[in-house]
Write a protein that holds these residues in place. Sequence first.
Motif, PDB file in Angstrom:
ATOM      1  N   UNK A   1       0.843  -1.204   0.000  1.00  0.00           N
ATOM      2  CA  UNK A   1       0.000   0.000   0.000  1.00  0.00           C
ATOM      3  C   UNK A   1       0.883   1.261   0.000  1.00  0.00           C
ATOM      4  N   UNK A   2       1.921   1.235   0.814  1.00  0.00           N
ATOM      5  CA  UNK A   2       2.800   2.402   0.901  1.00  0.00           C
ATOM      6  C   UNK A   2       3.496   2.655  -0.440  1.00  0.00           C
ATOM      7  N   UNK A   3       3.893   1.557  -1.082  1.00  0.00           N
ATOM      8  CA  UNK A   3       4.513   1.664  -2.405  1.00  0.00           C
ATOM      9  C   UNK A   3       3.575   2.338  -3.391  1.00  0.00           C
ATOM     10  N   UNK A   4       2.317   1.929  -3.345  1.00  0.00           N
ATOM     11  CA  UNK A   4       1.316   2.491  -4.257  1.00  0.00           C
ATOM     12  C   UNK A   4       1.163   3.994  -4.023  1.00  0.00           C
ATOM     13  N   UNK A   5       1.140   4.413  -2.740  1.00  0.00           N
ATOM     14  CA  UNK A   5       0.997   5.837  -2.421  1.00  0.00           C
ATOM     15  C   UNK A   5       2.199   6.620  -2.939  1.00  0.00           C
ATOM     16  N   UNK A   7       4.084   5.802  -5.418  1.00  0.00           N
ATOM     17  CA  UNK A   7       3.968   5.810  -6.872  1.00  0.00           C
ATOM     18  C   UNK A   7       2.966   6.880  -7.318  1.00  0.00           C
ATOM     19  N   UNK A   8       1.844   6.947  -6.606  1.00  0.00           N
ATOM     20  CA  UNK A   8       0.800   7.922  -6.927  1.00  0.00           C
ATOM     21  C   UNK A   8       1.345   9.355  -6.790  1.00  0.00           C
ATOM     22  N   UNK A   9       2.062   9.604  -5.685  1.00  0.00           N
ATOM     23  CA  UNK A   9       2.621  10.947  -5.471  1.00  0.00           C
ATOM     24  C   UNK A   9       3.622  11.305  -6.564  1.00  0.00           C
ATOM     25  N   UNK A  10       4.451  10.314  -6.941  1.00  0.00           N
ATOM     26  CA  UNK A  10       5.415  10.567  -8.016  1.00  0.00           C
ATOM     27  C   UNK A  10       4.701  10.897  -9.318  1.00  0.00           C
ATOM     28  N   UNK A  11       3.624  10.161  -9.590  1.00  0.00           N
ATOM     29  CA  UNK A  11       2.858  10.405 -10.809  1.00  0.00           C
ATOM     30  C   UNK A  11       2.260  11.817 -10.798  1.00  0.00           C
ATOM     31  N   UNK A  12       1.727  12.213  -9.652  1.00  0.00           N
ATOM     32  CA  UNK A  12       1.128  13.549  -9.535  1.00  0.00           C
ATOM     33  C   UNK A  12       2.188  14.615  -9.762  1.00  0.00           C
ATOM     34  N   UNK A  13       3.367  14.439  -9.138  1.00  0.00           N
ATOM     35  CA  UNK A  13       4.452  15.413  -9.312  1.00  0.00           C
ATOM     36  C   UNK A  13       4.856  15.509 -10.772  1.00  0.00           C
ATOM     37  N   UNK A  14       4.982  14.328 -11.426  1.00  0.00           N
ATOM     38  CA  UNK A  14       5.392  14.328 -12.827  1.00  0.00           C
ATOM     39  C   UNK A  14       4.334  15.008 -13.693  1.00  0.00           C
ATOM     40  N   UNK A  15       3.083  14.750 -13.419  1.00  0.00           N
ATOM     41  CA  UNK A  15       2.000  15.353 -14.194  1.00  0.00           C
ATOM     42  C   UNK A  15       2.025  16.875 -14.052  1.00  0.00           C
TER      43      UNK A  15
END
Length: 57
Positions: A1-5, A7-15
Amino acid sequence: MENYLNYQQRCIKRAKREKEEVENAKLLVDGILISLSFFGMIATMVILNLMFTEILY
């Protein structure tokens, strides 16, 4: 779950970064178009001026 979060934050930053880059590119294109139209206006005035002076004299 922590990995997913993470990953999500990284995706948001990249976007967000990509969105900023796109906005910067749009501003750059707008600036180029404005300067080109400005120079085109001046060139047109010069050409018309030369034409009319040739006609008059």
